[in-house]
Design a protein around this motif. Structure first.
Motif, PDB file in Angstrom:
ATOM      1  N   LYS A   5      35.296  22.161   5.741  1.00  0.00           N
ATOM      2  CA  LYS A   5      35.236  21.122   5.246  1.00  0.00           C
ATOM      3  C   LYS A   5      37.129  21.192   5.216  1.00  0.00           C
ATOM      4  O   LYS A   5      37.848  22.078   5.259  1.00  0.00           O
ATOM      5  N   GLU A  15      30.853  17.812   7.556  1.00  0.00           N
ATOM      6  CA  GLU A  15      29.765  18.078   8.349  1.00  0.00           C
ATOM      7  C   GLU A  15      28.828  16.053   8.202  1.00  0.00           C
ATOM      8  O   GLU A  15      28.537  16.018   7.342  1.00  0.00           O
ATOM      9  N   THR A  17      25.489  14.395   8.404  1.00  0.00           N
ATOM     10  CA  THR A  17      24.074  15.778   8.214  1.00  0.00           C
ATOM     11  C   THR A  17      23.395  14.056   8.386  1.00  0.00           C
ATOM     12  O   THR A  17      24.072  12.858   9.032  1.00  0.00           O
ATOM     13  N   LYS A  18      22.242  14.274   8.050  1.00  0.00           N
ATOM     14  CA  LYS A  18      20.972  13.115   8.110  1.00  0.00           C
ATOM     15  C   LYS A  18      21.407  11.437   7.349  1.00  0.00           C
ATOM     16  O   LYS A  18      21.578  10.418   8.074  1.00  0.00           O
ATOM     17  N   LYS A  19      22.249  11.999   6.996  1.00  0.00           N
ATOM     18  CA  LYS A  19      22.629  10.742   5.686  1.00  0.00           C
ATOM     19  C   LYS A  19      23.732   9.482   6.106  1.00  0.00           C
ATOM     20  O   LYS A  19      23.798   8.538   5.940  1.00  0.00           O
ATOM     21  N   HIS A  20      24.305  10.448   7.291  1.00  0.00           N
ATOM     22  CA  HIS A  20      25.211   9.640   8.356  1.00  0.00           C
ATOM     23  C   HIS A  20      25.329   8.456   9.181  1.00  0.00           C
ATOM     24  O   HIS A  20      24.866   8.274  10.008  1.00  0.00           O
ATOM     25  N   THR A  21      23.368   8.617   9.905  1.00  0.00           N
ATOM     26  CA  THR A  21      22.668   8.739  10.730  1.00  0.00           C
ATOM     27  C   THR A  21      23.258   6.980  11.160  1.00  0.00           C
ATOM     28  O   THR A  21      22.856   6.639  12.121  1.00  0.00           O
ATOM     29  N   ILE A  52      22.770  14.080  16.268  1.00  0.00           N
ATOM     30  CA  ILE A  52      23.392  15.088  14.921  1.00  0.00           C
ATOM     31  C   ILE A  52      22.839  16.352  14.334  1.00  0.00           C
ATOM     32  O   ILE A  52      23.119  17.155  14.599  1.00  0.00           O
ATOM     33  N   ARG A  53      21.081  16.150  15.549  1.00  0.00           N
ATOM     34  CA  ARG A  53      20.667  17.360  15.288  1.00  0.00           C
ATOM     35  C   ARG A  53      21.163  18.391  16.270  1.00  0.00           C
ATOM     36  O   ARG A  53      21.656  19.574  15.707  1.00  0.00           O
ATOM     37  N   HIS A  56      24.137  20.078  15.034  1.00  0.00           N
ATOM     38  CA  HIS A  56      23.935  21.151  13.857  1.00  0.00           C
ATOM     39  C   HIS A  56      23.572  22.464  14.756  1.00  0.00           C
ATOM     40  O   HIS A  56      24.492  23.520  14.657  1.00  0.00           O
TER      41      HIS A  56
END
Length: 190
Positions: A5, A15, A17-21, A52-53, A56
């Motif tokens: 970070k 990072e 993550t899924k919450k940013h989709t 996003i995946r 990662h």
């Protein structure tokens, strides 16, 4: 492996993550954002989640690092910045970024890229940072030149978007040039 970070004066680089989709999709589904991106606009949220995946997976395999750009004051997800084609062994990568149009012309991309360059040259010990842009993308070229990148040449038919090939400019910045630029800025500010 803990995701790095980064913090700048006005931004948090985190990072993705899924919450940013939803936010990521909103940005990359806009024609004005993807006009010079080298890919077509996203058509649905599952495409955004797939990207996003892939961020990662690239991080896990040391092939790239992509940060979400969060504006510290509002905690708004404004875009992304990252290292593409990362090669720790040969000490090089390419910088890439995009930003929601609501945040254009406020210096956020320059600030985010500076943070990533410091991390890349100091922590990762990279020697070369590249950047590929459309010749028409004057905003991106201005950012790169402001940060000390030098144009190396034209890559003919390098980018494919909207069912056709486009030429691209290739820029680079070497670690010693970055350090010299930082030293000059420090002298100028005193």
């Amino acid at each position: 492996m803990t995701f790095p970070k980064l913090n700048t004066m006005r931004l948090q680089l985190v990072e993705i993550t899924k919450k940013h989709t939803e936010n990521y999709y909103a940005i990359l589904s806009m024609d004005e954002v993807t006009k010079y991106y080298g890919m077509d606009p996203l058509k649905n949220k599952s495409d955004a989640l797939g990207m996003i995946r892939s961020f990662h997976q690239n991080y896990e395999s040391n092939r790239g690092i992509r940060w979400g750009i969060i504006i510290s004051d509002t905690q708004e997800f404004a875009g992304t910045v990252g290292l593409n084609n990362l090669s720790l062994w040969s000490k090089k990568a390419e910088i890439g970024y995009e930003l929601h149009p609501n945040h254009w012309n406020q210096g956020y991309i320059t600030e985010a890229v500076e943070g990533v360059l410091n991390y890349a040259f100091d922590e990762l010990q990279l020697f070369r940072m590249g950047a590929v842009t459309y010749p028409q993308n004057t905003a991106s070229i201005t950012v790169l030149e402001k940060l000390g990148f030098q144009k190396e040449g034209l890559l003919r038919g390098y980018l494919y978007q909207n069912d056709q090939s486009y030429d691209a400019n290739i820029f680079s910045l070497l670690k010693n040039e970055w350090k010299e630029n930082l030293a000059e800025k420090t002298i100028e500010s005193h």
